[in-house]
Structures are given as C-alpha cells and as structure tokens.
Design a protein around this motif. Structure first.
Motif, PDB file in Angstrom:
ATOM      1  N   LYS A 153      -0.417  10.273 -19.020  1.00  0.00           N
ATOM      2  CA  LYS A 153      -1.251   9.787 -17.928  1.00  0.00           C
ATOM      3  C   LYS A 153      -1.071   8.294 -17.691  1.00  0.00           C
ATOM      4  O   LYS A 153      -1.418   7.787 -16.623  1.00  0.00           O
ATOM      5  CB  LYS A 153      -2.715  10.109 -18.223  1.00  0.00           C
ATOM      6  N   GLU A 154      -0.523   7.584 -18.701  1.00  0.00           N
ATOM      7  CA  GLU A 154      -0.288   6.152 -18.514  1.00  0.00           C
ATOM      8  C   GLU A 154       0.711   5.900 -17.393  1.00  0.00           C
ATOM      9  O   GLU A 154       0.595   4.906 -16.663  1.00  0.00           O
ATOM     10  CB  GLU A 154       0.234   5.536 -19.815  1.00  0.00           C
ATOM     11  N   LEU A 155       1.692   6.807 -17.232  1.00  0.00           N
ATOM     12  CA  LEU A 155       2.658   6.650 -16.148  1.00  0.00           C
ATOM     13  C   LEU A 155       1.984   6.794 -14.792  1.00  0.00           C
ATOM     14  O   LEU A 155       2.314   6.068 -13.844  1.00  0.00           O
ATOM     15  CB  LEU A 155       3.778   7.673 -16.301  1.00  0.00           C
ATOM     16  N   GLU A 156       1.047   7.725 -14.690  1.00  0.00           N
ATOM     17  CA  GLU A 156       0.314   7.889 -13.436  1.00  0.00           C
ATOM     18  C   GLU A 156      -0.532   6.661 -13.135  1.00  0.00           C
ATOM     19  O   GLU A 156      -0.605   6.193 -11.989  1.00  0.00           O
ATOM     20  CB  GLU A 156      -0.567   9.136 -13.513  1.00  0.00           C
ATOM     21  N   GLU A 157      -1.180   6.132 -14.186  1.00  0.00           N
ATOM     22  CA  GLU A 157      -1.997   4.927 -13.988  1.00  0.00           C
ATOM     23  C   GLU A 157      -1.130   3.742 -13.594  1.00  0.00           C
ATOM     24  O   GLU A 157      -1.513   2.929 -12.739  1.00  0.00           O
ATOM     25  CB  GLU A 157      -2.768   4.629 -15.267  1.00  0.00           C
ATOM     26  N   ALA A 158       0.049   3.642 -14.190  1.00  0.00           N
ATOM     27  CA  ALA A 158       0.955   2.549 -13.832  1.00  0.00           C
ATOM     28  C   ALA A 158       1.410   2.668 -12.389  1.00  0.00           C
ATOM     29  O   ALA A 158       1.480   1.662 -11.658  1.00  0.00           O
ATOM     30  CB  ALA A 158       2.161   2.538 -14.774  1.00  0.00           C
ATOM     31  N   ALA A 159       1.725   3.894 -11.963  1.00  0.00           N
ATOM     32  CA  ALA A 159       2.143   4.102 -10.576  1.00  0.00           C
ATOM     33  C   ALA A 159       1.021   3.737  -9.610  1.00  0.00           C
ATOM     34  O   ALA A 159       1.257   3.119  -8.557  1.00  0.00           O
ATOM     35  CB  ALA A 159       2.566   5.549 -10.368  1.00  0.00           C
ATOM     36  N   THR A 160      -0.217   4.085  -9.968  1.00  0.00           N
ATOM     37  CA  THR A 160      -1.360   3.741  -9.118  1.00  0.00           C
ATOM     38  C   THR A 160      -1.554   2.237  -9.054  1.00  0.00           C
ATOM     39  O   THR A 160      -1.824   1.675  -7.982  1.00  0.00           O
ATOM     40  CB  THR A 160      -2.636   4.421  -9.660  1.00  0.00           C
ATOM     41  N   CYS A 161      -1.401   1.573 -10.180  1.00  0.00           N
ATOM     42  CA  CYS A 161      -1.557   0.112 -10.196  1.00  0.00           C
ATOM     43  C   CYS A 161      -0.477  -0.583  -9.367  1.00  0.00           C
ATOM     44  O   CYS A 161      -0.704  -1.662  -8.816  1.00  0.00           O
ATOM     45  CB  CYS A 161      -1.509  -0.401 -11.632  1.00  0.00           C
ATOM     46  N   LEU A 162       0.700   0.045  -9.279  1.00  0.00           N
ATOM     47  CA  LEU A 162       1.782  -0.540  -8.489  1.00  0.00           C
ATOM     48  C   LEU A 162       1.670  -0.216  -7.005  1.00  0.00           C
ATOM     49  O   LEU A 162       2.547  -0.577  -6.220  1.00  0.00           O
ATOM     50  CB  LEU A 162       3.129  -0.045  -9.020  1.00  0.00           C
ATOM     51  N   GLY A 163       0.614   0.499  -6.619  1.00  0.00           N
ATOM     52  CA  GLY A 163       0.361   0.763  -5.205  1.00  0.00           C
ATOM     53  C   GLY A 163       0.819   2.107  -4.698  1.00  0.00           C
ATOM     54  O   GLY A 163       0.814   2.342  -3.479  1.00  0.00           O
ATOM     55  N   ALA A 164       1.200   2.999  -5.565  1.00  0.00           N
ATOM     56  CA  ALA A 164       1.651   4.323  -5.132  1.00  0.00           C
ATOM     57  C   ALA A 164       0.453   5.155  -4.678  1.00  0.00           C
ATOM     58  O   ALA A 164      -0.633   5.078  -5.264  1.00  0.00           O
ATOM     59  CB  ALA A 164       2.378   5.032  -6.258  1.00  0.00           C
ATOM     60  N   THR A 165       0.657   5.926  -3.635  1.00  0.00           N
ATOM     61  CA  THR A 165      -0.382   6.844  -3.185  1.00  0.00           C
ATOM     62  C   THR A 165      -0.436   8.049  -4.116  1.00  0.00           C
ATOM     63  O   THR A 165       0.420   8.233  -4.985  1.00  0.00           O
ATOM     64  CB  THR A 165      -0.102   7.305  -1.749  1.00  0.00           C
ATOM     65  N   ARG A 166      -1.458   8.900  -3.927  1.00  0.00           N
ATOM     66  CA  ARG A 166      -1.569  10.096  -4.764  1.00  0.00           C
ATOM     67  C   ARG A 166      -0.368  11.008  -4.578  1.00  0.00           C
ATOM     68  O   ARG A 166       0.144  11.586  -5.545  1.00  0.00           O
ATOM     69  CB  ARG A 166      -2.861  10.839  -4.437  1.00  0.00           C
ATOM     70  N   TRP A 167       0.077  11.142  -3.333  1.00  0.00           N
ATOM     71  CA  TRP A 167       1.224  12.007  -3.061  1.00  0.00           C
ATOM     72  C   TRP A 167       2.496  11.442  -3.688  1.00  0.00           C
ATOM     73  O   TRP A 167       3.305  12.177  -4.260  1.00  0.00           O
ATOM     74  CB  TRP A 167       1.396  12.181  -1.563  1.00  0.00           C
ATOM     75  N   GLN A 168       2.665  10.118  -3.596  1.00  0.00           N
ATOM     76  CA  GLN A 168       3.840   9.503  -4.213  1.00  0.00           C
ATOM     77  C   GLN A 168       3.800   9.629  -5.739  1.00  0.00           C
ATOM     78  O   GLN A 168       4.827   9.871  -6.382  1.00  0.00           O
ATOM     79  CB  GLN A 168       3.917   8.025  -3.814  1.00  0.00           C
ATOM     80  N   THR A 169       2.615   9.492  -6.306  1.00  0.00           N
ATOM     81  CA  THR A 169       2.482   9.652  -7.758  1.00  0.00           C
ATOM     82  C   THR A 169       2.839  11.070  -8.182  1.00  0.00           C
ATOM     83  O   THR A 169       3.527  11.273  -9.192  1.00  0.00           O
ATOM     84  CB  THR A 169       1.047   9.321  -8.197  1.00  0.00           C
ATOM     85  N   PHE A 170       2.404  12.039  -7.397  1.00  0.00           N
ATOM     86  CA  PHE A 170       2.703  13.433  -7.752  1.00  0.00           C
ATOM     87  C   PHE A 170       4.188  13.742  -7.592  1.00  0.00           C
ATOM     88  O   PHE A 170       4.808  14.343  -8.479  1.00  0.00           O
ATOM     89  CB  PHE A 170       1.886  14.387  -6.887  1.00  0.00           C
ATOM     90  N   THR A 171       4.773  13.340  -6.465  1.00  0.00           N
ATOM     91  CA  THR A 171       6.159  13.717  -6.179  1.00  0.00           C
ATOM     92  C   THR A 171       7.168  12.950  -7.026  1.00  0.00           C
ATOM     93  O   THR A 171       8.238  13.473  -7.357  1.00  0.00           O
ATOM     94  CB  THR A 171       6.476  13.498  -4.694  1.00  0.00           C
ATOM     95  N   ARG A 172       6.847  11.701  -7.419  1.00  0.00           N
ATOM     96  CA  ARG A 172       7.829  10.872  -8.106  1.00  0.00           C
ATOM     97  C   ARG A 172       7.568  10.710  -9.601  1.00  0.00           C
ATOM     98  O   ARG A 172       8.466  10.289 -10.333  1.00  0.00           O
ATOM     99  CB  ARG A 172       7.894   9.493  -7.445  1.00  0.00           C
ATOM    100  N   VAL A 173       6.348  11.019 -10.043  1.00  0.00           N
ATOM    101  CA  VAL A 173       6.025  10.857 -11.463  1.00  0.00           C
ATOM    102  C   VAL A 173       5.726  12.197 -12.122  1.00  0.00           C
ATOM    103  O   VAL A 173       6.306  12.539 -13.161  1.00  0.00           O
ATOM    104  CB  VAL A 173       4.827   9.897 -11.643  1.00  0.00           C
ATOM    105  N   ILE A 174       4.823  12.967 -11.519  1.00  0.00           N
ATOM    106  CA  ILE A 174       4.360  14.196 -12.152  1.00  0.00           C
ATOM    107  C   ILE A 174       5.345  15.345 -11.941  1.00  0.00           C
ATOM    108  O   ILE A 174       5.740  16.023 -12.894  1.00  0.00           O
ATOM    109  CB  ILE A 174       2.966  14.582 -11.623  1.00  0.00           C
ATOM    110  N   PHE A 175       5.747  15.543 -10.683  1.00  0.00           N
ATOM    111  CA  PHE A 175       6.576  16.714 -10.373  1.00  0.00           C
ATOM    112  C   PHE A 175       7.907  16.721 -11.120  1.00  0.00           C
ATOM    113  O   PHE A 175       8.322  17.783 -11.622  1.00  0.00           O
ATOM    114  CB  PHE A 175       6.815  16.811  -8.871  1.00  0.00           C
TER     115      PHE A 175
END
Length: 286
Positions: A177-199
């Motif tokens: 989940k730290e990667l998701e939090e990092a992506a959010t802190c860098l300004g990624a939207t929820r969709w970008q976090t899902f498609t580029r980090v989680i998926f």
C-alpha cells in the motif's frame, strides 16, 4: 585428540529422513499416477485408435459436434471474462473493506466448490425458468435466461467465480500500500493509481484466474444440463455429446470427441502452469 579429529573431519551420519527413500517414493508415485491417470487415458487413446483417420475426423467434425464446440468454448470464454471483472470486484471488497457479514460473504465465495453441480443446476433453473422466482418477471419482457445458451453462460459464471476470487485475493493482500500512497502523494488520480500501480501487480493473477475459470467451464456438465435445454445445434454442450454417444453404444465416437477435449485440456493446463510461473516470477518467488 582422536575425538577432536573424528568430530572435525570424521564421517558424519546423514540426517534421518521422515519419509522413505527416493526410489520407494518415486515408485509409489509412478504407480499411483499410472493407476489413476495414465492407464485410463491410455485406454481412451487406444479405443480411439480403432477408428480410421476418416472415421475419427467424421466423428469430431460432425455438425452437432462443431456446434457443441462453439457453444462450449464460446460460453466458457464469455463466462471467464465476466468472472475476471466481477471476481476482481469481489476480491477487492473482501481485501480492502471491513463490513458486517464479511466472513459470511467470504465463505459464500467457496459455495460453488462445495455444492454438487447438479444441485447448482437445479437451483439456477428454479430461479431463472419461465415459472421461476426471477424468470417469471423477465420472460414476459422477452428476456429468457433458461433453456438456451444464456443459461449455459450463467451456470458457467456461477461455477467459475471462485477461481478468480481465490487467485486474486492473496495477491491483493500482499500488495504494498506504500506504493499507492506514494502515487497519491505525487498527484496521481485514483484511476492512474489503479492502472499504473495496482493492476500491473495483479495482472498475472487475473490471467491465471481467467485460465482456471475457463478450463473449469470447458469440462462442466452437471450444472449445465439442467438449465441449458440441451437442444441440438442450439444449447448442446460437448460433454453432453459424449454422453449421448455412450448411450448409443458409439464408444469409439465418444472417445474420439473426448480425445479432442483432452488435447484442449492439456493445452489449458500448460497455459495455467506458465501463467503461475510468471506470477511467481513477478512476485519475486523463486
């Protein structure tokens, strides 16, 4: 001095194994697999060899058989695709949220594993038939979900969902989940976090779940025959073709069609093993 020499460089006893030696266990393994798997499959192939090539080709490419291939593999593919989407949603909810009755929902996911397939088929038919609890409200509007290919797809979705959920769920639980939090802190939207980090991290598990659900659906029989209608050229699956040939004492024709299904099963098994190896490699497991 001699004691020191013996303790330092003297012969050491091999650790005592709990199980018997390699030769005995390998022999038992080969014998067991031969009795359970290899001998029955060999009998299937030998029975097929009683046919000439022309007879074999005629048996596996008849109009009804080809129609059953299209329905079996087409419905299995559609059901597996649906299970990928909704299986991911179910796994996501079970992993990421806490709610009342979560353990009950988690247990219900495994219900198709424990439920006899015939019981599942009868239950779905009772729900979706024209006089069923749900079908009686849909059929007046021209929506018929039982006794046609739609019923086949629904039954295959029911029996295949757990394979996707149980394959994706542990991967989501181990996701960082730290990667998701990092992506959010860098300004990624929820969709970008899902498609580029989680998926990307769950894609191998999704493919494995899809392949397992597809393979399970291809060989399904019990839950389908009650809701399909079993109309030739319309809603007749390949396992039913094999049963029909056996009832007509056409054993060679039945084994010929079974060999075709066996070849596809081996191909699917190889694909599943390759996807699981890819998943372990992506997960950093040796």
């Amino acid at each position: 001095m001699s004691v020191a020499v013996l303790s330092a460089g003297g012969p050491r006893r091999k650790p005592r194994r709990v199980l018997p030696g390699f030769n005995l266990t390998l022999g038992y393994t080969v014998l067991y697999l031969s009795l359970i798997v290899l001998i029955p499959l060999s009998a299937l192939l030998f029975k097929t060899f009683t046919l000439s090539w022309e007879q074999f080709w005629a048996a596996v490419t008849g109009p009804r058989v080809l129609a059953s291939y299209r329905l079996t593999f087409g419905a299995s593919f559609i059901a597996a695709l649906v299970n990928v989407v909704f299986g991911l949603l179910v796994a996501w909810v079970l992993v990421r949220y806490d709610f009342f009755g979560k353990k009950v929902v988690d247990a219900l996911v495994d219900l198709p594993f424990a439920l006899p397939t015939a019981v599942a088929g009868i239950s779905l038919t009772a729900l979706l038939a024209g006089n069923g609890w749900i079908g009686q409200y849909l059929e007046p509007h021209g929506i018929q979900l039982a006794f046609n290919p739609n019923g086949v797809v629904i039954a295959l979705i029911f029996i295949g969902l757990p394979f996707v959920v149980r394959t994706v769920q542990p991967v989501l639980e181990d996701a960082e989940k730290e990667l998701e939090e990092a992506a959010t802190c860098l300004g990624a939207t929820r969709w970008q976090t899902f498609t580029r980090v989680i998926f990307p991290s769950i894609a191998p598990a999704l493919l494995t779940g899809f392949a397992m659900a597809f393979a399970r659906a291809v060989g399904e029989y019990g839950s389908v025959i009650f809701i399909a209608g079993n109309m030739p050229m319309v809603s007749e699956i390949t396992p039913l073709i094999i049963i029909g040939k056996l009832e007509q004492y056409d054993y060679a024709g039945a084994t010929a069609v079974a060999v075709v299904m066996l070849v596809f099963s081996f191909i699917l098994l190889l694909i599943i093993n390759a996807l699981q190896a890819w998943q372990r490699k992506r997960g950093g497991v040796a």
